[in-house]
Write a protein that holds these residues in place. Structure first.
Motif, PDB file in Angstrom:
ATOM      1  N   SER A 157       0.735  -0.920   0.288  1.00 27.52           N
ATOM      2  CA  SER A 157       0.025  -0.103   0.197  1.00 27.52           C
ATOM      3  C   SER A 157       1.192   1.418   0.272  1.00 27.52           C
ATOM      4  O   SER A 157       0.869   2.197  -0.552  1.00 27.52           O
ATOM      5  CB  SER A 157      -0.923   0.053   1.267  1.00 27.52           C
ATOM      6  OG  SER A 157      -1.727  -0.905   1.040  1.00 27.52           O
ATOM      7  N   PRO A 161       0.220   3.546  -3.950  1.00 27.26           N
ATOM      8  CA  PRO A 161      -1.174   4.209  -2.905  1.00 27.26           C
ATOM      9  C   PRO A 161      -2.682   4.425  -3.232  1.00 27.26           C
ATOM     10  O   PRO A 161      -3.863   3.884  -2.911  1.00 27.26           O
ATOM     11  CB  PRO A 161      -0.907   5.889  -3.146  1.00 27.26           C
ATOM     12  CG  PRO A 161       0.264   5.469  -3.328  1.00 27.26           C
ATOM     13  CD  PRO A 161       0.985   4.217  -3.985  1.00 27.26           C
ATOM     14  N   LYS A 164      -5.386   0.165  -1.343  1.00 24.62           N
ATOM     15  CA  LYS A 164      -5.948   0.884   0.575  1.00 24.62           C
ATOM     16  C   LYS A 164      -6.493  -0.257   0.934  1.00 24.62           C
ATOM     17  O   LYS A 164      -7.047  -0.967   0.432  1.00 24.62           O
ATOM     18  CB  LYS A 164      -7.186   2.140   0.643  1.00 24.62           C
ATOM     19  CG  LYS A 164      -6.878   3.279   0.457  1.00 24.62           C
ATOM     20  CD  LYS A 164      -6.100   3.799   0.546  1.00 24.62           C
ATOM     21  CE  LYS A 164      -5.736   5.506   0.190  1.00 24.62           C
ATOM     22  NZ  LYS A 164      -4.490   6.000   0.265  1.00 24.62           N
ATOM     23  N   GLU A 247      -8.977   6.264   5.189  1.00 21.86           N
ATOM     24  CA  GLU A 247      -7.391   5.792   4.720  1.00 21.86           C
ATOM     25  C   GLU A 247      -6.840   4.084   5.833  1.00 21.86           C
ATOM     26  O   GLU A 247      -7.652   3.949   6.484  1.00 21.86           O
ATOM     27  CB  GLU A 247      -6.140   6.627   5.823  1.00 21.86           C
ATOM     28  CG  GLU A 247      -6.255   8.151   4.943  1.00 21.86           C
ATOM     29  CD  GLU A 247      -5.862   8.413   3.333  1.00 21.86           C
ATOM     30  OE1 GLU A 247      -4.630   7.323   3.682  1.00 21.86           O
ATOM     31  OE2 GLU A 247      -6.419   8.736   2.723  1.00 21.86           O
ATOM     32  N   SER A 248      -5.862   3.285   5.211  1.00 19.60           N
ATOM     33  CA  SER A 248      -5.767   2.451   5.417  1.00 19.60           C
ATOM     34  C   SER A 248      -5.361   2.603   7.181  1.00 19.60           C
ATOM     35  O   SER A 248      -4.910   3.425   7.906  1.00 19.60           O
ATOM     36  CB  SER A 248      -4.664   2.548   5.329  1.00 19.60           C
ATOM     37  OG  SER A 248      -4.276   1.607   3.316  1.00 19.60           O
TER      38      SER A 248
END
Length: 328
Positions: A157, A161, A164, A247-248
């Protein structure tokens, strides 16, 4: 809605999650080699594709053919004592499958990846309850393979990008679908509540407590038990969060309440009305004494409220499922 691939979707948690995803409006395809999964657990409209995730070509073709936009990855070997006896098999299966899957996800432009991890990555932490920030230090090959999988996903990841991820670290999963459609099918499972229910129904002559000299109030291991249907809802909410731009992240999955082995046995006897035989045995290799989740981060980030957080209810659903299996 998105096309979702569920690996290991013929297994216990994967089958429940696949059903929940379809109810939420997703198109779901399951990839499973049926080594431990059960074909009948893949309920329509979920579709099953048989195959081995260690075959990179199979994985790549499947993602492209199904136009997969999100992956929920359950497929893994999960028995701690077995991992101690057969560590190389665990690395080959758990890490090899994840590497193929993540490589193919990057190549095919998959956007969202949810990973079925475990509290075993923490090892034997001193902090109580266990937060996601504490140092990971697994003490058995199973936990180490899951941590290696986490590293693969996180590094991929960071480098790509567009992918996710959400890593879900399960504590102890138990129970069955409240409507009786699904449950845990593995006949030789090692999960305490399933084994205790089988003992209560006469399917086992006794239940063995593996160690009663742990540094806990009654000497038996303490675990945080979460109902499988609450856990499946966490997966659906985690996927929605990523689709909405989240977001992750890494989340613990539990209730933040621990029960000892002795306490669980007592509840199973109460619910079943059967005083089944219990024998004390030696410790199992790789068993931590106390694992209870701090779930504050997960509760803050996900639109999730537990619906089945009662040990008696968890046991009752497990007992009913075992009765159904006996009647088949």
């Amino acid at each position: 809605m998105s096309n979702i691939l569920v690996t290991g979707g013929a297994g216990y948690i994967g089958s429940h999650t696949s059903l929940a995803l379809t109810q939420a409006g997703y198109e779901v395809v399951v990839a499973d080699n049926l080594s431990t999964g059960v074909r009948e657990a893949v309920l329509p409209p979920v579709r099953l594709v048989e195959g081995d995730l260690r075959d990179a070509g199979f994985v790549r073709d499947l993602l492209r053919r199904e136009r997969v936009e999100g992956i929920i990855h359950f497929a893994a070997s999960i028995v701690v004592p077995e991992s101690v006896e057969k560590p190389l098999a665990y690395y080959r299966n758990n890490v090899g499958c994840t590497l193929n899957l993540v490589e193919s996800a990057v190549a095919e432009g998959v956007k969202h990846f949810i990973f079925s991890s475990t509290a075993a990555v923490y090892g034997m932490p001193k902090e109580r309850p266990i937060t996601e920030e504490i140092q990971t230090n697994p003490i058995n090959p199973y936990g180490r393979t899951k941590l290696a999988d986490e590293w693969i996903i996180r590094d991929a990841s960071a480098a790509h990008p567009g992918l996710k991820h959400t890593i879900l670290r399960y504590f102890n999963v138990a129970g069955a679908d409240p409507q009786g459609r699904l449950g845990q099918n593995t006949p030789d499972a090692t999960h305490l509540i399933k084994v205790a229910c089988q003992a209560a129904l006469g399917m086992r002559k006794e239940l063995v407590i593996f160690g009663n000299d742990y540094p806990t109030p009654d000497g038996t291991c303490i675990r945080d038990y979460i109902h499988v249907s609450d856990l499946t809802d966490i997966h659906v909410q985690a996927l929605l969060r990523l689709e909405q731009g989240g977001e992750s992240a890494i989340f613990n999955c539990g209730y933040g309440r621990g029960y000892s082995v002795a306490e669980v046995i007592k509840v199973v006897k109460e619910v079943s009305g059967v005083n089944f035989a219990v024998r004390k045995g030696p410790r199992r290799a790789g068993d931590p004494d106390d694992l209870v989740a701090d779930t504050a981060r997960m509760r803050a980030e996900l639109a999730w409220t537990p619906a089945y957080c009662d040990l008696h209810g968890i046991v009752r659903s497990s007992l009913e499922w075992e009765r159904r299996l006996m009647q088949r």
